[in-house]
Scaffold this motif. Structure first.
Motif, PDB file in Angstrom:
ATOM      1  N   ASP A  53       0.859  -1.173   0.000  1.00  0.00           N
ATOM      2  CA  ASP A  53       0.000   0.000   0.000  1.00  0.00           C
ATOM      3  C   ASP A  53       0.904   1.234   0.000  1.00  0.00           C
ATOM      4  N   PHE A  54       0.360   2.398  -0.283  1.00  0.00           N
ATOM      5  CA  PHE A  54       1.146   3.634  -0.241  1.00  0.00           C
ATOM      6  C   PHE A  54       0.763   4.505   0.959  1.00  0.00           C
ATOM      7  N   ASP A  55      -0.479   5.002   0.979  1.00  0.00           N
ATOM      8  CA  ASP A  55      -0.896   5.904   2.052  1.00  0.00           C
ATOM      9  C   ASP A  55      -0.866   5.166   3.386  1.00  0.00           C
ATOM     10  N   GLY A  56      -0.170   5.740   4.356  1.00  0.00           N
ATOM     11  CA  GLY A  56      -0.020   5.104   5.656  1.00  0.00           C
ATOM     12  C   GLY A  56       1.150   4.135   5.709  1.00  0.00           C
ATOM     13  N   VAL A  57       1.801   3.918   4.568  1.00  0.00           N
ATOM     14  CA  VAL A  57       2.976   3.044   4.498  1.00  0.00           C
ATOM     15  C   VAL A  57       4.175   3.848   4.010  1.00  0.00           C
ATOM     16  N   THR A  58       4.115   4.375   2.798  1.00  0.00           N
ATOM     17  CA  THR A  58       5.239   5.137   2.255  1.00  0.00           C
ATOM     18  C   THR A  58       5.306   6.547   2.822  1.00  0.00           C
ATOM     19  N   PHE A  67       6.305  10.399   0.162  1.00  0.00           N
ATOM     20  CA  PHE A  67       6.963   9.084   0.098  1.00  0.00           C
ATOM     21  C   PHE A  67       8.226   9.050   0.963  1.00  0.00           C
ATOM     22  N   ARG A  68       8.188   9.743   2.092  1.00  0.00           N
ATOM     23  CA  ARG A  68       9.354   9.870   2.974  1.00  0.00           C
ATOM     24  C   ARG A  68       9.810   8.542   3.563  1.00  0.00           C
ATOM     25  N   CYS A  69       8.925   7.546   3.639  1.00  0.00           N
ATOM     26  CA  CYS A  69       9.291   6.248   4.211  1.00  0.00           C
ATOM     27  C   CYS A  69       9.786   5.259   3.161  1.00  0.00           C
ATOM     28  N   LEU A  70       9.638   5.603   1.898  1.00  0.00           N
ATOM     29  CA  LEU A  70      10.022   4.685   0.821  1.00  0.00           C
ATOM     30  C   LEU A  70      11.508   4.310   0.862  1.00  0.00           C
ATOM     31  N   PRO A  71      12.437   5.223   1.160  1.00  0.00           N
ATOM     32  CA  PRO A  71      13.855   4.810   1.210  1.00  0.00           C
ATOM     33  C   PRO A  71      14.113   3.677   2.208  1.00  0.00           C
ATOM     34  N   LEU A  72      13.410   3.643   3.314  1.00  0.00           N
ATOM     35  CA  LEU A  72      13.583   2.574   4.293  1.00  0.00           C
ATOM     36  C   LEU A  72      13.072   1.233   3.747  1.00  0.00           C
ATOM     37  N   ILE A  73      11.944   1.273   3.052  1.00  0.00           N
ATOM     38  CA  ILE A  73      11.415   0.056   2.410  1.00  0.00           C
ATOM     39  C   ILE A  73      12.411  -0.426   1.360  1.00  0.00           C
ATOM     40  N   GLU A  74      12.889   0.496   0.546  1.00  0.00           N
ATOM     41  CA  GLU A  74      13.831   0.138  -0.512  1.00  0.00           C
ATOM     42  C   GLU A  74      15.125  -0.442   0.056  1.00  0.00           C
ATOM     43  N   ALA A  75      15.575   0.058   1.193  1.00  0.00           N
ATOM     44  CA  ALA A  75      16.797  -0.471   1.810  1.00  0.00           C
ATOM     45  C   ALA A  75      16.634  -1.956   2.133  1.00  0.00           C
ATOM     46  N   VAL A  76      15.470  -2.339   2.625  1.00  0.00           N
ATOM     47  CA  VAL A  76      15.221  -3.754   2.914  1.00  0.00           C
ATOM     48  C   VAL A  76      15.139  -4.541   1.611  1.00  0.00           C
ATOM     49  N   ASP A  94      -4.593   2.049  -3.652  1.00  0.00           N
ATOM     50  CA  ASP A  94      -5.611   2.674  -4.499  1.00  0.00           C
ATOM     51  C   ASP A  94      -4.990   3.586  -5.541  1.00  0.00           C
ATOM     52  N   TRP A  95      -3.742   3.973  -5.349  1.00  0.00           N
ATOM     53  CA  TRP A  95      -3.046   4.798  -6.332  1.00  0.00           C
ATOM     54  C   TRP A  95      -2.991   4.110  -7.692  1.00  0.00           C
ATOM     55  N   ARG A  96      -3.065   2.779  -7.708  1.00  0.00           N
ATOM     56  CA  ARG A  96      -2.988   2.044  -8.979  1.00  0.00           C
ATOM     57  C   ARG A  96      -4.167   2.362  -9.894  1.00  0.00           C
ATOM     58  N   MET A  97      -5.244   2.890  -9.310  1.00  0.00           N
ATOM     59  CA  MET A  97      -6.417   3.245 -10.105  1.00  0.00           C
ATOM     60  C   MET A  97      -6.380   4.705 -10.543  1.00  0.00           C
ATOM     61  N   LEU A  98      -5.464   5.482  -9.988  1.00  0.00           N
ATOM     62  CA  LEU A  98      -5.393   6.908 -10.275  1.00  0.00           C
ATOM     63  C   LEU A  98      -4.240   7.287 -11.202  1.00  0.00           C
ATOM     64  N   PHE A  99      -3.184   6.463 -11.185  1.00  0.00           N
ATOM     65  CA  PHE A  99      -1.982   6.799 -11.936  1.00  0.00           C
ATOM     66  C   PHE A  99      -1.554   5.631 -12.804  1.00  0.00           C
ATOM     67  N   SER A 100      -0.858   5.936 -13.884  1.00  0.00           N
ATOM     68  CA  SER A 100      -0.333   4.887 -14.758  1.00  0.00           C
ATOM     69  C   SER A 100       0.763   4.117 -14.036  1.00  0.00           C
ATOM     70  N   MET A 101       1.005   2.915 -14.508  1.00  0.00           N
ATOM     71  CA  MET A 101       2.075   2.103 -13.931  1.00  0.00           C
ATOM     72  C   MET A 101       3.410   2.835 -14.063  1.00  0.00           C
ATOM     73  N   GLN A 102       3.612   3.515 -15.163  1.00  0.00           N
ATOM     74  CA  GLN A 102       4.852   4.264 -15.375  1.00  0.00           C
ATOM     75  C   GLN A 102       5.047   5.325 -14.292  1.00  0.00           C
ATOM     76  N   ARG A 111       8.099   6.539  -8.807  1.00  0.00           N
ATOM     77  CA  ARG A 111       8.232   6.920  -7.393  1.00  0.00           C
ATOM     78  C   ARG A 111       9.403   6.205  -6.714  1.00  0.00           C
ATOM     79  N   PHE A 112       9.802   5.075  -7.279  1.00  0.00           N
ATOM     80  CA  PHE A 112      10.847   4.245  -6.678  1.00  0.00           C
ATOM     81  C   PHE A 112      12.217   4.623  -7.222  1.00  0.00           C
ATOM     82  N   SER A 113      13.257   4.314  -6.452  1.00  0.00           N
ATOM     83  CA  SER A 113      14.630   4.525  -6.898  1.00  0.00           C
ATOM     84  C   SER A 113      14.895   3.698  -8.153  1.00  0.00           C
TER      85      SER A 113
END
Length: 169
Positions: free
Chosen positions: A10-15, A24-33, A47-55, A60-62
């Motif tokens: 999920d994104f909201d409440g996770v990233t 997306f301030r928490c994403l670097p920690l997820i990516e480190a793992v 739910d972002w998958r319904m609002l934005f393209s996969m691209q 958003r990711f490194s």
């Protein structure tokens, strides 16, 4: 060769904390793992998958993590309010059924801030929606992925088989 381990994320409440700036301030920690487990694959279950393209979602990711993005779960429309309970897990199981030869034995876990989205609690790393993914969550994800890597059980819990039979089979 180590088999793939899927992280339904999920994104909201996770990233990032829910209701705050979507930075997306928490994403670097997820990516480190994720970097520690090259066999892991992220599947976007937000739910972002319904609002934005996969691209746009992948952007958003490194750059070095992008090859580990395996896709996004399909969107299932619930027929009643009762079907909202466990909906993300049903979407994840459908994705596994479409992408894995033996989905019932697939190694998977979920990163989410809403426990009602997932019936298989042993596979859920529940984040605090006010904080997002934390160092404690990183340790839980690391333990889960290490368990999969070391041959830990990926069999679904008793009772979850019926979820497969009802929605996937």
């Amino acid at each position: 060769m180590t088999r793939k381990a899927y992280i339904f994320m999920d994104f909201d409440g996770v990233t990032h904390p829910w209701g705050e700036v979507e930075d997306f301030r928490c994403l670097p920690l997820i990516e480190a793992v994720v970097r520690e487990f090259p066999e892991s694959r992220i599947v976007i279950a937000s739910d972002w998958r319904m609002l934005f393209s996969m691209q746009k979602l992948v952007a958003r990711f490194s750059e070095d993590i992008r090859p580990q993005i395996a896709g996004a779960t399909p969107h299932m429309l619930p027929k009643s309010g009762a079907e909202l309970h466990g909906l993300r897990e049903r979407e994840a199981m459908l994705w596994l059924a479409q992408h894995e030869a033996n989905p019932r034995e697939a190694a998977w876990c979920a990163l989410d801030d809403a426990p009602g989205n997932w019936l298989t609690r042993s596979r859920l790393i529940l984040t605090d929606f006010k904080r997002g993914f934390t160092a404690e969550d990183a340790e839980a994800l690391r333990r889960t992925l290490n368990g999969f890597r070391n041959g830990g059980s990926t069999q679904l819990e008793p009772g979850v088989t019926s979820l497969w039979e009802r929605y996937i089979a």
